[in-house]
Design a protein around this motif. Structure first.
Motif, PDB file in Angstrom:
ATOM      1  N   SER A  82      27.717  64.586  25.451  1.00 20.83           N
ATOM      2  CA  SER A  82      26.995  64.448  24.172  1.00 20.83           C
ATOM      3  C   SER A  82      25.600  65.054  24.291  1.00 20.83           C
ATOM      4  CB  SER A  82      26.820  62.989  23.742  1.00 20.83           C
ATOM      5  OG  SER A  82      27.712  62.128  24.329  1.00 20.83           O
ATOM      6  N   SER A  83      24.955  64.858  25.437  1.00 18.88           N
ATOM      7  CA  SER A  83      23.600  65.379  25.632  1.00 18.88           C
ATOM      8  C   SER A  83      23.604  66.898  25.615  1.00 18.88           C
ATOM      9  CB  SER A  83      23.024  64.881  26.960  1.00 18.88           C
ATOM     10  OG  SER A  83      22.967  63.472  26.965  1.00 18.88           O
ATOM     11  N   VAL A  84      24.590  67.504  26.270  1.00 21.78           N
ATOM     12  CA  VAL A  84      24.690  68.968  26.276  1.00 21.78           C
ATOM     13  C   VAL A  84      24.878  69.480  24.841  1.00 21.78           C
ATOM     14  CG1 VAL A  84      26.129  70.929  27.031  1.00 21.78           C
ATOM     15  CG2 VAL A  84      25.531  69.115  28.673  1.00 21.78           C
ATOM     16  N   LEU A  85      25.730  68.810  24.075  1.00 18.57           N
ATOM     17  CA  LEU A  85      25.968  69.217  22.677  1.00 18.57           C
ATOM     18  C   LEU A  85      24.697  69.074  21.851  1.00 18.57           C
ATOM     19  CD1 LEU A  85      29.461  67.552  22.189  1.00 18.57           C
ATOM     20  CD2 LEU A  85      28.995  70.023  22.249  1.00 18.57           C
ATOM     21  N   SER A  86      23.965  68.003  22.109  1.00 19.27           N
ATOM     22  CA  SER A  86      22.734  67.736  21.379  1.00 19.27           C
ATOM     23  C   SER A  86      21.678  68.808  21.682  1.00 19.27           C
ATOM     24  CB  SER A  86      22.267  66.329  21.756  1.00 19.27           C
ATOM     25  OG  SER A  86      21.020  66.076  21.238  1.00 19.27           O
ATOM     26  N   VAL A  87      21.543  69.192  22.946  1.00 19.93           N
ATOM     27  CA  VAL A  87      20.592  70.241  23.338  1.00 19.93           C
ATOM     28  C   VAL A  87      20.994  71.585  22.714  1.00 19.93           C
ATOM     29  CG1 VAL A  87      19.750  71.589  25.320  1.00 19.93           C
ATOM     30  CG2 VAL A  87      19.761  69.097  25.429  1.00 19.93           C
ATOM     31  N   ALA A 105      25.017  54.728  28.142  1.00 19.35           N
ATOM     32  CA  ALA A 105      24.799  56.047  27.532  1.00 19.35           C
ATOM     33  C   ALA A 105      23.700  55.967  26.474  1.00 19.35           C
ATOM     34  CB  ALA A 105      26.096  56.564  26.922  1.00 19.35           C
ATOM     35  N   ARG A 106      23.738  54.893  25.667  1.00 18.25           N
ATOM     36  CA  ARG A 106      22.715  54.745  24.611  1.00 18.25           C
ATOM     37  C   ARG A 106      21.320  54.666  25.214  1.00 18.25           C
ATOM     38  NH1 ARG A 106      25.845  50.295  20.885  1.00 18.25           N
ATOM     39  NH2 ARG A 106      26.690  51.752  19.347  1.00 18.25           N
ATOM     40  N   LYS A 107      21.211  53.937  26.326  1.00 17.41           N
ATOM     41  CA  LYS A 107      19.924  53.799  27.010  1.00 17.41           C
ATOM     42  C   LYS A 107      19.412  55.175  27.434  1.00 17.41           C
ATOM     43  CE  LYS A 107      19.668  49.499  29.292  1.00 17.41           C
ATOM     44  NZ  LYS A 107      20.082  48.788  30.480  1.00 17.41           N
ATOM     45  N   MET A 108      20.334  55.984  27.977  1.00 17.50           N
ATOM     46  CA  MET A 108      19.956  57.318  28.447  1.00 17.50           C
ATOM     47  C   MET A 108      19.548  58.221  27.280  1.00 17.50           C
ATOM     48  SD  MET A 108      19.325  58.749  31.224  1.00 17.50           S
ATOM     49  CE  MET A 108      20.069  57.672  32.427  1.00 17.50           C
ATOM     50  N   PHE A 109      20.263  58.143  26.140  1.00 15.84           N
ATOM     51  CA  PHE A 109      19.881  58.948  24.966  1.00 15.84           C
ATOM     52  C   PHE A 109      18.456  58.581  24.530  1.00 15.84           C
ATOM     53  CE2 PHE A 109      24.643  58.766  23.758  1.00 15.84           C
ATOM     54  CZ  PHE A 109      24.939  59.853  24.572  1.00 15.84           C
ATOM     55  N   ASP A 110      18.170  57.295  24.515  1.00 20.17           N
ATOM     56  CA  ASP A 110      16.827  56.839  24.116  1.00 20.17           C
ATOM     57  C   ASP A 110      15.778  57.361  25.086  1.00 20.17           C
ATOM     58  OD1 ASP A 110      17.802  55.533  21.966  1.00 20.17           O
ATOM     59  OD2 ASP A 110      17.734  53.517  22.854  1.00 20.17           O
ATOM     60  N   ARG A 111      16.078  57.209  26.366  1.00 22.80           N
ATOM     61  CA  ARG A 111      15.129  57.609  27.404  1.00 22.80           C
ATOM     62  C   ARG A 111      14.819  59.108  27.328  1.00 22.80           C
ATOM     63  NH1 ARG A 111      16.572  57.140  33.841  1.00 22.80           N
ATOM     64  NH2 ARG A 111      15.093  58.723  34.533  1.00 22.80           N
ATOM     65  N   LEU A 112      15.853  59.917  27.060  1.00 23.25           N
ATOM     66  CA  LEU A 112      15.670  61.374  27.066  1.00 23.25           C
ATOM     67  C   LEU A 112      15.352  61.937  25.681  1.00 23.25           C
ATOM     68  CD1 LEU A 112      18.606  62.260  29.493  1.00 23.25           C
ATOM     69  CD2 LEU A 112      16.185  62.048  30.052  1.00 23.25           C
ATOM     70  N   GLY A 113      15.392  61.074  24.676  1.00 22.05           N
ATOM     71  CA  GLY A 113      15.053  61.514  23.319  1.00 22.05           C
ATOM     72  C   GLY A 113      16.135  62.337  22.639  1.00 22.05           C
ATOM     73  N   TYR A 114      17.402  62.152  23.034  1.00 21.45           N
ATOM     74  CA  TYR A 114      18.507  62.844  22.365  1.00 21.45           C
ATOM     75  C   TYR A 114      19.001  61.969  21.224  1.00 21.45           C
ATOM     76  CZ  TYR A 114      18.605  65.662  26.629  1.00 21.45           C
ATOM     77  OH  TYR A 114      18.270  66.461  27.670  1.00 21.45           O
ATOM     78  N   ARG A 115      19.125  62.586  20.034  1.00 22.11           N
ATOM     79  CA  ARG A 115      19.595  61.806  18.883  1.00 22.11           C
ATOM     80  C   ARG A 115      21.112  61.921  18.760  1.00 22.11           C
ATOM     81  NH1 ARG A 115      15.118  63.395  15.795  1.00 22.11           N
ATOM     82  NH2 ARG A 115      16.404  64.631  14.401  1.00 22.11           N
ATOM     83  N   VAL A 116      21.809  60.917  19.255  1.00 17.97           N
ATOM     84  CA  VAL A 116      23.266  60.892  19.209  1.00 17.97           C
ATOM     85  C   VAL A 116      23.676  59.621  18.473  1.00 17.97           C
ATOM     86  CG1 VAL A 116      25.379  60.783  20.605  1.00 17.97           C
ATOM     87  CG2 VAL A 116      23.442  62.151  21.411  1.00 17.97           C
TER      88      VAL A 116
END
Ligand code: SAH
Length: 200
Positions: A82-87, A105-116
């Protein structure tokens, strides 16, 4: 890792750049973290795996993602795909049946600022609320193509899904052209099982 992907004929520079940007080691738990940049699938807990980088690159290439595309992923797992797709500039929606993995995964999205956008539950029936999608990527192996997923494809949209037995799958790429479904298959993949109403 990027050199390994180039060796295996992944040529899309945007995908290589996105995969160089997302730090895979953040998605791989101990004691496997030191192997994060090898081209192999690795355990992420709960009997699941983060896909091999080559598989992530290959599936992402098959999806043909363009900036602003709405993409649905089934099987959030670690959140790496998901992060690769978001970038890459996609608007990502992702469904995961395991609540513990989803929380990580949600924690990691928040930490890295990816909006998934994420949801817990059975992804084999898709996510109708936000359909149609320009692309749907299934990161677990199915016995057959779940019909709700093809129905949620936009015209010209692609569904990328491993289909086969529990031991061995082909990657099926379906492109929707009006009411016609164009289908191509690439052999030689091995995923964890897709478990659900339209899965195993
Ligand atoms: N894309 C993930 C790969 C995870 S492995 C990553 O980058 O790490 C596949 C995931 O699919 C597992 O986490 C598994 O729990 C999940 N899964 C299996 N069947 C599912 C279903 N029906 N709906 C949603 N998730 C499912």
């Amino acid at each position: 890792m990027i050199a390994l992907l180039r060796d295996r004929l992944i040529t899309d520079e945007k995908i290589l750049k996105a995969m160089a940007t997302v730090e895979r080691h953040l998605f791989v738990p101990e004691p496997f973290t030191n192997r994060s940049y090898e081209d192999s699938a690795l355990p992420i807990g709960k009997g699941q795996t983060i896909s091999q980088p080559y598989t992530v690159a290959f599936m992402t290439q098959a999806l043909g993602v363009r900036t602003g595309d709405k993409i649905l992923e089934i099987g959030t797992g670690s959140g790496y795909q998901s992060s690769v797709l978001s970038v890459l500039g996609a608007r990502v929606f992702s469904i995961e049946r395991d609540h513990e993995l989803l929380a990580g995964a949600r924690k990691m999205f928040d930490r890295l600022g990816y909006r998934v956008a994420t949801k817990g539950g059975d992804g084999t029936v898709g996510w109708n609320e936000f359909a149609p999608y320009n692309g749907i990527i299934v990161t677990a192996g199915a016995p057959d193509v779940p019909q709700p997923l093809t129905r949620q494809l936009a015209d010209g949209g692609k569904l990328v899904i491993p289909v086969g037995s529990l031991q061995y799958q082909s990657l099926v790429v379906i492109t929707r052209r009006g009411e016609e479904m164009e289908r191509r298959e690439i052999e030689g993949f091995k995923f964890v099982p897709l478990i659900g109403k339209m899965g195993w």
